[in-house]
Design a protein around this motif. Structure first.
Motif, short mmCIF file in Angstrom:
data_model
loop_
_atom_site.label_atom_id
_atom_site.label_comp_id
_atom_site.label_asym_id
_atom_site.label_seq_id
_atom_site.Cartn_x
_atom_site.Cartn_y
_atom_site.Cartn_z
N UNK A 114 16.55 1.02 -6.96
CA UNK A 114 16.17 -0.06 -6.67
C UNK A 114 14.80 -0.44 -6.74
N UNK A 115 14.56 -1.68 -7.11
CA UNK A 115 13.37 -2.24 -7.59
C UNK A 115 12.79 -3.15 -6.34
N UNK A 116 11.57 -2.92 -5.97
CA UNK A 116 10.65 -3.60 -4.92
C UNK A 116 10.62 -5.12 -5.33
N UNK A 117 11.19 -5.94 -4.30
CA UNK A 117 11.01 -7.36 -4.59
C UNK A 117 9.80 -7.76 -3.97
N UNK A 118 9.54 -9.06 -4.25
CA UNK A 118 8.13 -9.74 -3.69
C UNK A 118 8.08 -9.80 -2.41
N UNK A 119 8.88 -9.86 -1.42
CA UNK A 119 8.90 -9.91 0.02
C UNK A 119 8.34 -8.54 0.41
N UNK A 120 9.11 -7.63 0.03
CA UNK A 120 9.00 -6.13 0.37
C UNK A 120 7.59 -5.55 -0.12
N UNK A 121 7.27 -5.99 -1.33
CA UNK A 121 5.93 -5.52 -1.71
C UNK A 121 4.76 -6.18 -1.02
N UNK A 122 4.81 -7.56 -0.53
CA UNK A 122 3.77 -8.17 0.20
C UNK A 122 3.60 -7.44 1.37
N UNK A 123 5.05 -7.25 2.15
CA UNK A 123 4.83 -6.79 3.60
C UNK A 123 4.40 -5.30 3.57
N UNK A 124 4.75 -4.42 2.78
CA UNK A 124 4.34 -2.94 2.80
C UNK A 124 2.81 -2.95 2.44
N UNK A 125 2.18 -3.82 1.39
CA UNK A 125 1.09 -3.69 0.90
C UNK A 125 0.13 -4.16 2.29
N UNK A 126 0.74 -5.25 3.00
CA UNK A 126 -0.02 -5.67 4.44
C UNK A 126 -0.11 -4.78 5.35
N UNK A 127 0.84 -3.84 5.56
CA UNK A 127 0.95 -2.67 6.36
C UNK A 127 -0.03 -1.68 6.23
N UNK A 128 0.06 -1.11 4.87
CA UNK A 128 -0.73 -0.20 4.47
C UNK A 128 -2.19 -0.36 4.61
N UNK A 129 -2.53 -1.63 4.05
CA UNK A 129 -3.89 -2.10 4.28
C UNK A 129 -4.30 -2.07 5.78
N UNK A 130 -3.42 -2.69 6.51
CA UNK A 130 -3.82 -2.91 7.87
C UNK A 130 -3.81 -1.56 8.79
N UNK A 131 -3.35 -0.34 8.36
CA UNK A 131 -3.42 1.05 8.85
C UNK A 131 -4.60 1.34 8.58
N UNK A 132 -5.50 1.22 7.73
CA UNK A 132 -6.87 1.58 7.50
C UNK A 132 -7.64 1.56 8.85
N UNK A 133 -7.27 0.62 10.00
CA UNK A 133 -7.90 0.46 11.18
C UNK A 133 -6.79 0.70 12.29
N UNK A 134 -6.98 1.58 13.10
CA UNK A 134 -6.05 1.98 13.96
C UNK A 134 -5.33 1.01 14.98
N UNK A 135 -6.38 -0.05 15.40
CA UNK A 135 -5.67 -1.02 16.28
C UNK A 135 -4.98 -2.05 15.25
#
Length: 203
Positions: free
Chosen positions: A99-120
């Motif tokens: 499977x190839x990552x679609x735009x909605x999936x890519x945007x969501x996972x990027x947001x989550x991984x970036x957010x996880x740089x801060x615990x809260x």
């Protein structure tokens, strides 16, 4: 009102939008086009692999009282939730490995991984997925689809064990001392990504 309950109240309008979304409504009726669900399975498989990484990144920052919860959440996602995808993939002809990552999936996972740089921030960002699917499962289970494959999907998210994991996530949010305004911002952005994810790309 506890912070997790406050966030859930804020998220209810977006959850109701998810329930009205054609993809969710099709699952609820049991007549969703198989090509759409096949694509959703492929996208969600890719999403959940990164979701496990989000739990792992947060575990590295977690206080000792939360470490076990985050490990359990990562384990359950990787072994239980992804097992659902693997079992359904054969029945729907999904290609999880190719499977190839679609735009909605890519945007969501990027947001989550970036957010996880801060615990809260990371806890608030990931909560829409846990709370949203647990709530969707409970709502859809009240009138489940007769189609057995879609019924299995609903049963997974309506399972009391999944609700228990969601409550543990809520408890971590309430205990973490997260800034309320930041929590609202990250939670609502996560809810918007959840809604967008249902616009499944048939790749």
């Amino acid at each position: 009102m506890k912070l997790s309950a406050h966030l859930e109240k804020l998220g209810l309008p977006l959850l109701e939008e998810q329930l009205r979304h054609p993809t969710v409504a099709g699952i609820a009726r049991g007549d969703l086009d198989e090509a759409v669900f096949r694509s959703w399975l492929e996208q969600d498989h890719l999403y959940l692999l990164d979701y496990v990484r989000v739990f792992s990144r947060l575990a590295w920052q977690a206080p000792p009282t939360h470490l076990g919860d985050l490990v359990d959440l990562a384990h359950s996602t990787f072994h239980d939730e992804l097992e659902l995808h693997r079992s359904l993939s054969a029945e729907f002809g999904a290609d999880l490995e190719g499977a190839k990552t679609g735009p909605a999936c890519a945007a969501y996972t990027r947001f989550l991984l970036d957010s996880a740089a801060d615990y809260g921030d990371g806890l608030a960002a990931l909560y829409p997925c846990m709370w949203g699917y647990s709530t969707l499962g409970r709502r859809l289970a009240a009138n489940p689809p007769a189609e057995p494959r879609y019924r299995r999907w609903v049963d997974t998210y309506a399972d009391p064990a999944f609700a228990g994991l969601t409550r543990r996530c809520a408890q971590m949010i309430d205990e973490a001392g997260i800034d309320r305004d930041r929590a609202e911002r990250f939670f609502l952005e996560g809810m918007r990504h959840e809604l967008a994810f249902w616009d499944v790309p048939v790749l």
